[in-house]
Design a protein around this motif. Structure first.
Motif, short mmCIF file in Angstrom:
data_model
loop_
_atom_site.label_atom_id
_atom_site.label_comp_id
_atom_site.label_asym_id
_atom_site.label_seq_id
_atom_site.Cartn_x
_atom_site.Cartn_y
_atom_site.Cartn_z
N GLY A 178 -71.14 -17.84 -25.77
CA GLY A 178 -71.54 -16.58 -25.19
C GLY A 178 -71.32 -16.50 -23.70
N ALA A 179 -71.82 -15.41 -23.14
CA ALA A 179 -71.64 -15.17 -21.71
C ALA A 179 -72.89 -14.50 -21.15
CB ALA A 179 -70.43 -14.29 -21.49
N LEU A 180 -73.15 -14.77 -19.88
CA LEU A 180 -74.29 -14.21 -19.17
C LEU A 180 -73.78 -13.31 -18.06
CD1 LEU A 180 -77.42 -14.39 -18.84
CD2 LEU A 180 -77.02 -16.28 -17.27
N SER A 181 -74.35 -12.15 -17.91
CA SER A 181 -73.97 -11.17 -16.90
C SER A 181 -74.10 -11.73 -15.49
CB SER A 181 -74.86 -9.94 -17.04
OG SER A 181 -74.81 -9.12 -15.91
N ARG A 182 -73.32 -11.17 -14.57
CA ARG A 182 -73.44 -11.53 -13.15
C ARG A 182 -74.79 -11.08 -12.58
NH1 ARG A 182 -68.12 -9.23 -10.57
NH2 ARG A 182 -68.56 -7.66 -12.12
N LYS A 183 -75.52 -10.24 -13.27
CA LYS A 183 -76.80 -9.76 -12.78
C LYS A 183 -77.96 -10.69 -13.13
CE LYS A 183 -75.62 -4.89 -12.59
NZ LYS A 183 -76.10 -3.55 -12.94
N CYS A 184 -77.65 -11.85 -13.70
CA CYS A 184 -78.67 -12.82 -14.09
C CYS A 184 -78.19 -14.21 -13.75
CB CYS A 184 -78.91 -12.78 -15.60
SG CYS A 184 -79.45 -11.22 -16.23
N CYS A 185 -79.15 -15.13 -13.68
CA CYS A 185 -78.80 -16.54 -13.54
C CYS A 185 -79.83 -17.36 -14.29
CB CYS A 185 -78.72 -16.95 -12.08
SG CYS A 185 -80.30 -16.98 -11.22
N VAL A 186 -79.45 -18.57 -14.63
CA VAL A 186 -80.37 -19.51 -15.27
C VAL A 186 -80.84 -20.45 -14.19
CG1 VAL A 186 -80.60 -21.32 -17.01
CG2 VAL A 186 -79.14 -19.33 -17.47
N ARG A 187 -82.17 -20.58 -14.06
CA ARG A 187 -82.70 -21.48 -13.05
C ARG A 187 -84.09 -21.96 -13.47
NH1 ARG A 187 -83.17 -17.28 -8.12
NH2 ARG A 187 -84.69 -15.88 -9.00
N LEU A 188 -84.57 -22.98 -12.76
CA LEU A 188 -85.91 -23.49 -13.03
C LEU A 188 -86.94 -22.44 -12.65
CD1 LEU A 188 -85.58 -27.13 -11.70
CD2 LEU A 188 -85.80 -26.41 -14.08
N VAL A 189 -87.91 -22.24 -13.52
CA VAL A 189 -89.00 -21.29 -13.28
C VAL A 189 -90.29 -22.10 -13.30
CG1 VAL A 189 -90.21 -19.27 -14.17
CG2 VAL A 189 -87.72 -19.42 -14.36
N ALA A 190 -91.09 -21.98 -12.27
CA ALA A 190 -92.32 -22.75 -12.16
C ALA A 190 -93.17 -22.57 -13.42
CB ALA A 190 -93.10 -22.32 -10.92
N GLY A 191 -93.55 -23.67 -14.03
CA GLY A 191 -94.41 -23.65 -15.20
C GLY A 191 -93.73 -23.25 -16.50
N ALA A 192 -92.41 -23.02 -16.47
CA ALA A 192 -91.74 -22.58 -17.69
C ALA A 192 -90.41 -23.26 -17.93
CB ALA A 192 -91.54 -21.07 -17.66
#
Length: 112
Positions: free
Chosen positions: A28-42
Motif C-alpha cells: 500500500g501507500a500513505l498520503s503525503r499528508k500523513c506520516c508514521v511516527r512514535l506517539v506518546a503512550g501509543a
C-alpha cells in the motif's frame, strides 16, 4: 507511468487521484499528508501533517487474504478453534513477511 522500467519489468500503474506516497510497500501507500511516527503512550501512529478533506484518500492497502462473511459466520458458530483454523488456512498462501505482519497486529477489542 506504465510500460517497461529500466530493469525490464513492467511498471506498476498509478492511480491519478492518489497523491504521491510518502511511504510505500508492496501492500500500500500513505498520503503525503500523513506520516508514521512514535506517539506518546501509543507506540507508532499515523499522524496528519496537513489538513485532510472529508472523503480524501490517505491510505490504501491490498488485503493479505479474503474471507467471505458466510465462511466466517460458519466458523464462528463452531467456536474459536474453527475461526483460527480458517484464518490459518488462508495464511498458508501468504508470504512469510505477510504472515509475520498479520500475527503482529494488535486486537483493539481485546480485554487482555
Amino acid at each position: 507511468p506504465s510500460g517497461p522500467s529500466t530493469n525490464g519489468q513492467p511498471r506498476a500503474r498509478t492511480r491519478a487521484r492518489m497523491p504521491r506516497p510518502l511511504a510505500a510497500s508492496t501492500h500500500g501507500a500513505l498520503s503525503r499528508k500523513c506520516c508514521v511516527r512514535l506517539v506518546a503512550g501509543a507506540d507508532l501512529g499515523v499522524v496528519a501533517t496537513a489538513d485532510i478533506e472529508p472523503g480524501e484518500l490517505i491510505l490504501e492497502e491490498l488485503p493479505l487474504f479474503l474471507l467471505r462473511a458466510g465462511e466466517l459466520a460458519q466458523a464462528a458458530a463452531q467456536g474459536c478453534d474453527a475461526q483460527e483454523a480458517l484464518i490459518r488456512s488462508r495464511l498458508e498462501h501468504v508470504h512469510t513477511a505477510g504472515q509475520d505482519a498479520f500475527w503482529a497486529l494488535a486486537d483493539c477489542h481485546s480485554t487482555d
